[in-house]
Design an enzyme around this catalytic site. Structure first.
Site, PDB file in Angstrom:
ATOM      1  N   HIS A  11       0.818  -1.216   0.000  1.00  0.00           N
ATOM      2  CA  HIS A  11       0.000   0.000   0.000  1.00  0.00           C
ATOM      3  C   HIS A  11       0.846   1.256   0.000  1.00  0.00           C
ATOM      4  CE1 HIS A  11       0.666  -0.712   4.383  1.00  0.00           C
ATOM      5  NE2 HIS A  11       0.668   0.610   4.470  1.00  0.00           N
ATOM      6  N   GLU A  47      -7.529   4.252   9.857  1.00  0.00           N
ATOM      7  CA  GLU A  47      -7.192   4.186   8.446  1.00  0.00           C
ATOM      8  C   GLU A  47      -8.326   3.627   7.602  1.00  0.00           C
ATOM      9  OE1 GLU A  47      -3.740   1.447   8.846  1.00  0.00           O
ATOM     10  OE2 GLU A  47      -4.982   0.095   7.656  1.00  0.00           O
ATOM     11  N   GLN A  58      -3.987   3.672   1.204  1.00  0.00           N
ATOM     12  CA  GLN A  58      -4.323   3.724   2.630  1.00  0.00           C
ATOM     13  C   GLN A  58      -4.357   5.180   3.083  1.00  0.00           C
ATOM     14  OE1 GLN A  58      -1.219   2.847   5.695  1.00  0.00           O
ATOM     15  NE2 GLN A  58      -2.417   1.003   6.050  1.00  0.00           N
ATOM     16  N   HIS A  82       4.028   7.015   3.934  1.00  0.00           N
ATOM     17  CA  HIS A  82       4.900   5.839   3.886  1.00  0.00           C
ATOM     18  C   HIS A  82       4.500   4.917   2.746  1.00  0.00           C
ATOM     19  CE1 HIS A  82       1.474   4.333   6.329  1.00  0.00           C
ATOM     20  NE2 HIS A  82       1.769   3.142   5.824  1.00  0.00           N
ATOM     21  N   GLU A 132       7.094   0.501   5.497  1.00  0.00           N
ATOM     22  CA  GLU A 132       6.395  -0.444   6.369  1.00  0.00           C
ATOM     23  C   GLU A 132       6.430  -1.806   5.697  1.00  0.00           C
ATOM     24  OE1 GLU A 132       2.247   0.463   6.794  1.00  0.00           O
ATOM     25  OE2 GLU A 132       1.921  -1.031   8.360  1.00  0.00           O
TER      26      GLU A 132
HETATM   27 CO    CO Z   1       0.582   1.492   6.401  1.00  0.00          CO
END
Ligand code: CO
Length: 143
Positions: A11, A47, A58, A82, A132
């Protein structure tokens, strides 16, 4: 450590100030509806996920100003926060990063949304991008 554990982009995480407004704008712009919404207390976020092929978009909102995303929003405003890389084996991915001298945010995996296991890696190792790692499903070592 195996040669590569990287599977896919899981994502793209986008920090937003107002989650409902952001969901409306993304839905209107892309013509798609969100497929998942979740509060992740551990990360101080709420989220929403939109599907994009085998990946997700996301939208991430802070649960308070003194959370990592809250501080990010105060400092930099809304925007790319991220990138999530989907890996087959998060433990060996962390071992690889450690061996490569990449600074980790999470020394061990923890629970992510959708029942995934995740670990954040410091932007210093990825040219300024917070990374991540995401493994589908829980693992024995996640806290
Ligand atoms: Co994330």
């Amino acid at each position: 450590v195996e040669a590569s554990v990287l599977q896919d982009i899981d994502h793209v995480g986008i920090a937003v100030a107002d989650l409902d407004a952001a969901v409306r704008d993304y839905s209107a712009a892309l013509g798609i509806e969100p497929i998942h919404r979740e509060v992740v207390e551990d990360q101080g976020v709420e989220e929403v996920l939109f599907r994009a092929g085998s990946s997700y978009i996301q939208l991430v909102a802070a649960l308070g100003p003194e959370t990592p995303v809250g501080r990010f929003l105060q400092k930099r405003g809304e925007g790319l926060h991220h990138i999530g890389y989907r890996v087959t084996d998060i433990a060996s991915a962390l071992d690889r990063l450690r061996d490569a001298g990449v600074p980790l945010v999470d020394e061990s995996p923890r629970h992510g949304s959708r029942g995934t296991t995740v670990a954040f890696v410091h932007p210093r190792g990825f040219r300024g991008v917070l990374v991540e790692l995401v493994q589908e499903g829980p693992t024995a070592t996640s806290r």
